[in-house]
Design a protein around this motif. Structure first.
Motif, PDB file in Angstrom:
ATOM      1  N   ALA A   1       0.823  -1.210   0.000  1.00 25.56           N
ATOM      2  CA  ALA A   1       0.000   0.000   0.000  1.00 25.56           C
ATOM      3  C   ALA A   1       0.856   1.259   0.000  1.00 25.56           C
ATOM      4  N   ALA A   2       1.988   1.213   0.691  1.00 21.99           N
ATOM      5  CA  ALA A   2       2.878   2.379   0.708  1.00 21.99           C
ATOM      6  C   ALA A   2       3.412   2.672  -0.695  1.00 21.99           C
ATOM      7  N   LEU A   3       3.831   1.631  -1.404  1.00 23.28           N
ATOM      8  CA  LEU A   3       4.336   1.825  -2.765  1.00 23.28           C
ATOM      9  C   LEU A   3       3.220   2.219  -3.726  1.00 23.28           C
ATOM     10  N   ARG A   4       2.027   1.643  -3.540  1.00 25.17           N
ATOM     11  CA  ARG A   4       0.895   2.018  -4.383  1.00 25.17           C
ATOM     12  C   ARG A   4       0.598   3.507  -4.238  1.00 25.17           C
ATOM     13  N   THR A   5       0.656   3.992  -3.005  1.00 23.13           N
ATOM     14  CA  THR A   5       0.414   5.414  -2.757  1.00 23.13           C
ATOM     15  C   THR A   5       1.495   6.278  -3.387  1.00 23.13           C
ATOM     16  N   ALA A   6       2.745   5.821  -3.312  1.00 24.19           N
ATOM     17  CA  ALA A   6       3.864   6.609  -3.809  1.00 24.19           C
ATOM     18  C   ALA A   6       3.971   6.617  -5.328  1.00 24.19           C
ATOM     19  N   THR A   7       3.443   5.562  -5.990  1.00 27.14           N
ATOM     20  CA  THR A   7       3.621   5.450  -7.438  1.00 27.14           C
ATOM     21  C   THR A   7       2.336   5.613  -8.238  1.00 27.14           C
ATOM     22  N   GLY A   8       1.185   5.367  -7.607  1.00 23.40           N
ATOM     23  CA  GLY A   8      -0.074   5.373  -8.337  1.00 23.40           C
ATOM     24  C   GLY A   8      -0.243   4.160  -9.231  1.00 23.40           C
ATOM     25  N   VAL A   9       0.574   3.118  -9.024  1.00 17.87           N
ATOM     26  CA  VAL A   9       0.556   1.916  -9.851  1.00 17.87           C
ATOM     27  C   VAL A   9      -0.030   0.756  -9.053  1.00 17.87           C
ATOM     28  N   GLU A  10      -0.771  -0.135  -9.721  1.00 18.88           N
ATOM     29  CA  GLU A  10      -1.288  -1.353  -9.101  1.00 18.88           C
ATOM     30  C   GLU A  10      -0.391  -2.527  -9.479  1.00 18.88           C
ATOM     31  N   PRO A  11       0.034  -3.336  -8.503  1.00 21.63           N
ATOM     32  CA  PRO A  11       0.878  -4.484  -8.838  1.00 21.63           C
ATOM     33  C   PRO A  11       0.081  -5.646  -9.394  1.00 21.63           C
ATOM     34  N   VAL A  12       0.746  -6.525 -10.111  1.00 23.79           N
ATOM     35  CA  VAL A  12       0.205  -7.847 -10.428  1.00 23.79           C
ATOM     36  C   VAL A  12       0.375  -8.693  -9.170  1.00 23.79           C
ATOM     37  N   VAL A  13      -0.671  -9.385  -8.751  1.00 20.94           N
ATOM     38  CA  VAL A  13      -0.616 -10.159  -7.505  1.00 20.94           C
ATOM     39  C   VAL A  13      -0.526 -11.642  -7.826  1.00 20.94           C
ATOM     40  N   ALA A  14       0.427 -12.329  -7.192  1.00 19.54           N
ATOM     41  CA  ALA A  14       0.633 -13.760  -7.437  1.00 19.54           C
ATOM     42  C   ALA A  14      -0.069 -14.637  -6.414  1.00 19.54           C
ATOM     43  N   GLY A  15      -0.158 -14.159  -5.172  1.00 18.36           N
ATOM     44  CA  GLY A  15      -0.725 -14.969  -4.096  1.00 18.36           C
ATOM     45  C   GLY A  15      -2.235 -14.839  -4.007  1.00 18.36           C
ATOM     46  N   LYS A  16      -2.792 -15.572  -3.067  1.00 18.17           N
ATOM     47  CA  LYS A  16      -4.240 -15.520  -2.841  1.00 18.17           C
ATOM     48  C   LYS A  16      -4.689 -14.096  -2.533  1.00 18.17           C
ATOM     49  N   PRO A  17      -5.825 -13.638  -3.095  1.00 18.29           N
ATOM     50  CA  PRO A  17      -6.850 -14.399  -3.815  1.00 18.29           C
ATOM     51  C   PRO A  17      -6.635 -14.533  -5.318  1.00 18.29           C
ATOM     52  N   ALA A  18      -5.529 -14.059  -5.857  1.00 22.31           N
ATOM     53  CA  ALA A  18      -5.255 -14.219  -7.284  1.00 22.31           C
ATOM     54  C   ALA A  18      -5.016 -15.699  -7.601  1.00 22.31           C
ATOM     55  N   ARG A  19      -5.121 -16.057  -8.871  1.00 20.51           N
ATOM     56  CA  ARG A  19      -5.099 -17.460  -9.276  1.00 20.51           C
ATOM     57  C   ARG A  19      -3.734 -18.145  -9.271  1.00 20.51           C
ATOM     58  N   PRO A  20      -2.598 -17.450  -9.556  1.00 20.48           N
ATOM     59  CA  PRO A  20      -1.357 -18.198  -9.764  1.00 20.48           C
ATOM     60  C   PRO A  20      -0.982 -19.170  -8.662  1.00 20.48           C
ATOM     61  N   LEU A  21      -1.012 -18.751  -7.396  1.00 23.83           N
ATOM     62  CA  LEU A  21      -0.612 -19.629  -6.297  1.00 23.83           C
ATOM     63  C   LEU A  21      -1.573 -20.801  -6.152  1.00 23.83           C
ATOM     64  N   MET A  22      -2.876 -20.534  -6.221  1.00 23.15           N
ATOM     65  CA  MET A  22      -3.855 -21.609  -6.059  1.00 23.15           C
ATOM     66  C   MET A  22      -3.746 -22.612  -7.200  1.00 23.15           C
ATOM     67  N   ASP A  23      -3.593 -22.126  -8.415  1.00 18.42           N
ATOM     68  CA  ASP A  23      -3.453 -23.027  -9.564  1.00 18.42           C
ATOM     69  C   ASP A  23      -2.209 -23.892  -9.427  1.00 18.42           C
ATOM     70  N   GLN A  24      -1.121 -23.300  -8.955  1.00 16.43           N
ATOM     71  CA  GLN A  24       0.125 -24.038  -8.758  1.00 16.43           C
ATOM     72  C   GLN A  24      -0.067 -25.157  -7.746  1.00 16.43           C
ATOM     73  N   ALA A  25      -0.756 -24.879  -6.660  1.00  9.91           N
ATOM     74  CA  ALA A  25      -0.972 -25.878  -5.609  1.00  9.91           C
ATOM     75  C   ALA A  25      -1.859 -27.014  -6.101  1.00  9.91           C
ATOM     76  N   VAL A  26      -2.927 -26.671  -6.805  1.00  2.77           N
ATOM     77  CA  VAL A  26      -3.828 -27.707  -7.315  1.00  2.77           C
ATOM     78  C   VAL A  26      -3.097 -28.610  -8.309  1.00  2.77           C
ATOM     79  N   ALA A  27      -2.338 -28.006  -9.213  1.00  3.26           N
ATOM     80  CA  ALA A  27      -1.619 -28.781 -10.226  1.00  3.26           C
ATOM     81  C   ALA A  27      -0.631 -29.753  -9.603  1.00  3.26           C
ATOM     82  N   SER A  28      -0.060 -29.384  -8.466  1.00  6.75           N
ATOM     83  CA  SER A  28       0.945 -30.243  -7.835  1.00  6.75           C
ATOM     84  C   SER A  28       0.337 -31.474  -7.176  1.00  6.75           C
ATOM     85  N   THR A  29      -0.989 -31.499  -6.992  1.00  2.00           N
ATOM     86  CA  THR A  29      -1.632 -32.631  -6.315  1.00  2.00           C
ATOM     87  C   THR A  29      -2.320 -33.595  -7.268  1.00  2.00           C
ATOM     88  N   ASP A  30      -2.601 -33.165  -8.498  1.00  2.00           N
ATOM     89  CA  ASP A  30      -3.413 -33.938  -9.439  1.00  2.00           C
ATOM     90  C   ASP A  30      -4.796 -34.230  -8.865  1.00  2.00           C
TER      91      ASP A  30
END
Length: 330
Positions: free
Chosen positions: A170-199
């Motif tokens: 949030a500090a960087l968002r305020t300082a830059t006005g930019v939104e990051p790409v999020v990898a962890g929950k609730p975004a899909r990348p981390l959850m998809d990675q975990a599901v794929a690893s279990t079959d």
């Protein structure tokens, strides 16, 4: 419950442990899952430690975790970066050496200053300070891509809620006005990675936060269990928007050892719950516990549209249960 699902995707902080303390009953539940052939994955938004360190910590607390059972937002963030910038690119790392190692593992070069950085990756570090944020600010303002491992505002510990990675994002968002790409929950990348690893074909997501664990499960189309051992409360649950609503609710992880119907959000014969003119009322119809009342309240209120309810207890048992849940004052 373990007969209904073939994998448990378990959050860590606030779900299986709080800081250096295991949540009571969690280790036994995980051991039972393994004994019944249910895959276990520890899926954490905390990017400060390497999977090996996470597995060692879990083992010290009685979970006997293997490295392959750990999926971190640092791994997910590195994988996202690898798809967005050329191999060999310099990536400014705001985080621990564990995060830098994940960046290195996908063929990118971790650096600590803005010069030459084409991307910024940000994960939790207890040593992160103003000078580190300033370097990231310079890089992001110059056009570097920005990937956040997660945006959890707080981190549950044995001392209570402390600042999480999201507070620093949030500090960087305020300082830059930019939104990051999020990898962890609730975004899909981390959850998809975990599901794929279990079959797994029918995994269950378990966590203590509506805005990350449950929202992540909903985004991935998976069933979820909210445990009340960490951040989210009954008050927040009852008022939750549709994308934050879990399939099951329980006091802790031990509910996976009992039938799924016991923890599912839905009506309960021991409680009479009605919605009339925007008022959510409850009355005892038998010997029911407060968590069953919460499940019934959620089912009725969500079906009526949700929002912040006006609650009314029709008898002493309902009043006591609402007080126990923190939904009414004594």
């Amino acid at each position: 419950m373990l007969d209904d699902y073939d994998a448990l995707l378990l959050d860590l902080d606030g779900t299986v442990y709080r800081g250096g303390e295991a949540v009571p009953g969690a280790a036994e539940a995980v051991a039972s899952a393994r004994e019944q052939g249910v895959a276990v994955r520890f899926v954490t938004n905390n990017a400060s430690r390497a999977p090996q360190q996470v597995a060692e910590h879990l083992s010290q607390l009685g979970f006997g975790a293997a490295v392959r059972e750990v999926s971190t937002s640092a791994q997910a963030a590195a994988a996202v970066l690898a798809t967005r910038v050329p191999a060999g690119s310099s990536v400014l790392v705001l985080g621990t050496e564990a995060l830098a190692d994940e960046v290195r593992s996908v063929g990118l070069v971790p650096v600590r200053t803005a010069e030459g950085a084409v991307a910024v990756v940000q994960g939790l570090s207890q040593d992160l300070g103003w000078r580190h944020l300033a370097e990231a600010c310079v890089a992001i303002r110059a056009g570097a891509q920005w990937v956040a491992c997660n945006v959890d505002a707080t981190l549950p510990t044995e001392r209570g809620q402390l600042p999480g990675n999201g507070a620093l994002v949030a500090a960087l968002r305020t300082a830059t006005g930019v939104e990051p790409v999020v990898a962890g929950k609730p975004a899909r990348p981390l959850m998809d990675q975990a599901v794929a690893s279990t079959d797994a074909t029918r995994p269950l997501v378990v966590g203590d936060r509506l805005d990350t664990d449950i929202a992540g499960a909903r985004a991935a189309g998976l069933d979820s269990l909210l445990v009340l051992t960490g951040v989210s409360t009954p008050v927040e649950l009852l008022a939750a928007q549709e994308e934050l609503r879990p399939t099951h609710v329980s006091a802790d992880l031990s509910c996976v050892l009992r039938p799924a119907a016991e923890s599912a959000v839905g009506p309960r014969p021991q409680w009479t719950v009605l919605v009339e003119d925007g008022v959510l009322s409850a009355a005892a119809a038998g010997a029911g516990d407060s968590l069953d009342l919460l499940r019934a309240l959620c089912a009725a209120w969500w079906a009526a549209g949700g929002g912040t309810p006006e609650l009314r207890a029709e008898d002493g048992a309902a009043k006591a249960a609402l007080i126990d849940l923190g939904l009414a004052n004594s």
